[in-house]
Design a protein around this motif. Structure first.
Motif, PDB file in Angstrom:
ATOM      1  N   ASP A  36      49.989  87.801  52.685  1.00  7.01           N
ATOM      2  CA  ASP A  36      51.442  87.785  52.837  1.00  7.01           C
ATOM      3  C   ASP A  36      52.062  88.962  52.090  1.00  7.01           C
ATOM      4  O   ASP A  36      52.103  88.968  50.860  1.00  7.01           O
ATOM      5  CB  ASP A  36      51.991  86.460  52.287  1.00  7.01           C
ATOM      6  CG  ASP A  36      53.507  86.346  52.380  1.00  7.01           C
ATOM      7  OD1 ASP A  36      54.124  87.172  53.083  1.00  7.01           O
ATOM      8  OD2 ASP A  36      54.048  85.437  51.738  1.00  7.01           O
ATOM      9  N   PRO A  37      52.551  89.969  52.834  1.00  9.17           N
ATOM     10  CA  PRO A  37      53.147  91.139  52.174  1.00  9.17           C
ATOM     11  C   PRO A  37      54.325  90.769  51.259  1.00  9.17           C
ATOM     12  O   PRO A  37      54.510  91.404  50.216  1.00  9.17           O
ATOM     13  CB  PRO A  37      53.622  92.013  53.338  1.00  9.17           C
ATOM     14  CG  PRO A  37      52.799  91.585  54.499  1.00  9.17           C
ATOM     15  CD  PRO A  37      52.516  90.122  54.290  1.00  9.17           C
ATOM     16  N   ALA A  38      55.101  89.757  51.610  1.00  8.34           N
ATOM     17  CA  ALA A  38      56.216  89.350  50.757  1.00  8.34           C
ATOM     18  C   ALA A  38      55.700  88.841  49.417  1.00  8.34           C
ATOM     19  O   ALA A  38      56.294  89.104  48.363  1.00  8.34           O
ATOM     20  CB  ALA A  38      57.065  88.285  51.454  1.00  8.34           C
ATOM     21  N   GLN A  39      54.592  88.105  49.431  1.00  7.21           N
ATOM     22  CA  GLN A  39      53.999  87.623  48.175  1.00  7.21           C
ATOM     23  C   GLN A  39      53.469  88.786  47.355  1.00  7.21           C
ATOM     24  O   GLN A  39      53.577  88.786  46.132  1.00  7.21           O
ATOM     25  CB  GLN A  39      52.882  86.607  48.454  1.00  7.21           C
ATOM     26  CG  GLN A  39      52.258  86.036  47.190  1.00  7.21           C
ATOM     27  CD  GLN A  39      53.270  85.314  46.310  1.00  7.21           C
ATOM     28  OE1 GLN A  39      54.104  84.554  46.795  1.00  7.21           O
ATOM     29  NE2 GLN A  39      53.221  85.575  45.008  1.00  7.21           N
ATOM     30  N   VAL A  40      52.907  89.796  48.025  1.00  8.52           N
ATOM     31  CA  VAL A  40      52.435  90.992  47.316  1.00  8.52           C
ATOM     32  C   VAL A  40      53.609  91.645  46.584  1.00  8.52           C
ATOM     33  O   VAL A  40      53.513  91.988  45.407  1.00  8.52           O
ATOM     34  CB  VAL A  40      51.755  91.986  48.285  1.00  8.52           C
ATOM     35  CG1 VAL A  40      51.489  93.319  47.602  1.00  8.52           C
ATOM     36  CG2 VAL A  40      50.464  91.396  48.844  1.00  8.52           C
ATOM     37  N   VAL A  41      54.740  91.785  47.278  1.00  7.35           N
ATOM     38  CA  VAL A  41      55.925  92.392  46.673  1.00  7.35           C
ATOM     39  C   VAL A  41      56.385  91.572  45.469  1.00  7.35           C
ATOM     40  O   VAL A  41      56.688  92.116  44.409  1.00  7.35           O
ATOM     41  CB  VAL A  41      57.060  92.546  47.707  1.00  7.35           C
ATOM     42  CG1 VAL A  41      58.365  92.958  47.044  1.00  7.35           C
ATOM     43  CG2 VAL A  41      56.664  93.545  48.783  1.00  7.35           C
ATOM     44  N   ARG A  42      56.427  90.245  45.601  1.00 11.74           N
ATOM     45  CA  ARG A  42      56.849  89.382  44.485  1.00 11.74           C
ATOM     46  C   ARG A  42      55.888  89.499  43.309  1.00 11.74           C
ATOM     47  O   ARG A  42      56.316  89.600  42.157  1.00 11.74           O
ATOM     48  CB  ARG A  42      56.965  87.929  44.949  1.00 11.74           C
ATOM     49  CG  ARG A  42      58.175  87.661  45.848  1.00 11.74           C
ATOM     50  CD  ARG A  42      58.392  86.183  46.100  1.00 11.74           C
ATOM     51  NE  ARG A  42      57.278  85.539  46.777  1.00 11.74           N
ATOM     52  CZ  ARG A  42      57.134  85.462  48.104  1.00 11.74           C
ATOM     53  NH1 ARG A  42      58.040  85.987  48.909  1.00 11.74           N
ATOM     54  NH2 ARG A  42      56.090  84.849  48.631  1.00 11.74           N
ATOM     55  N   THR A  43      54.608  89.471  43.596  1.00  6.40           N
ATOM     56  CA  THR A  43      53.606  89.549  42.530  1.00  6.40           C
ATOM     57  C   THR A  43      53.696  90.881  41.792  1.00  6.40           C
ATOM     58  O   THR A  43      53.729  90.924  40.560  1.00  6.40           O
ATOM     59  CB  THR A  43      52.189  89.352  43.097  1.00  6.40           C
ATOM     60  OG1 THR A  43      52.120  88.065  43.706  1.00  6.40           O
ATOM     61  CG2 THR A  43      51.137  89.477  42.015  1.00  6.40           C
TER      62      THR A  43
END
Length: 106
Positions: A36-43
């Protein structure tokens, strides 16, 4: 004299420990493997906030040390020689340290 890795010859090796480097590499690998690219950004955002907090502490520590050297009578050239910094960078940091000390005194 500065050695090839940017340290001062004769000074103790300083920097990230092998364990910390490995932990960061592992974090990068695990994060990159995320689907999930959005999770990558959040992490990544969270990690960068954490790292910036620690970098701020390191910056304060360096400025305090520069201030101590200046208070002890070291010139910018002396600081440059003893730390492996350029004279220009030593002067910049000494200036920043003096401003920081004035700001915290008020």
């Amino acid at each position: 004299m500065v050695n090839r890795v940017g340290g001062v010859r004769g000074a103790a090796a300083v920097g990230l420990t092998p364990d910390l480097r490995a932990a960061l590499d592992d974090l990068i690998d695990r994060t990159a493997a995320g689907a999930d690219p959005a999770q990558v950004v959040r992490t990544v955002g969270g990690v960068l906030r954490d790292v910036n907090h620690h970098l701020d502490g390191l910056r304060r520590l360096r400025l305090d040390a520069i201030a101590a050297l200046r208070d002890g009578g070291s010139s910018h050239a002396d600081i440059a020689t003893s730390t492996g910094l350029s004279r220009t960078r030593a002067a910049q940091l000494a200036h920043a340290a003096a401003h920081r000390m004035r700001d915290t005194a008020n």
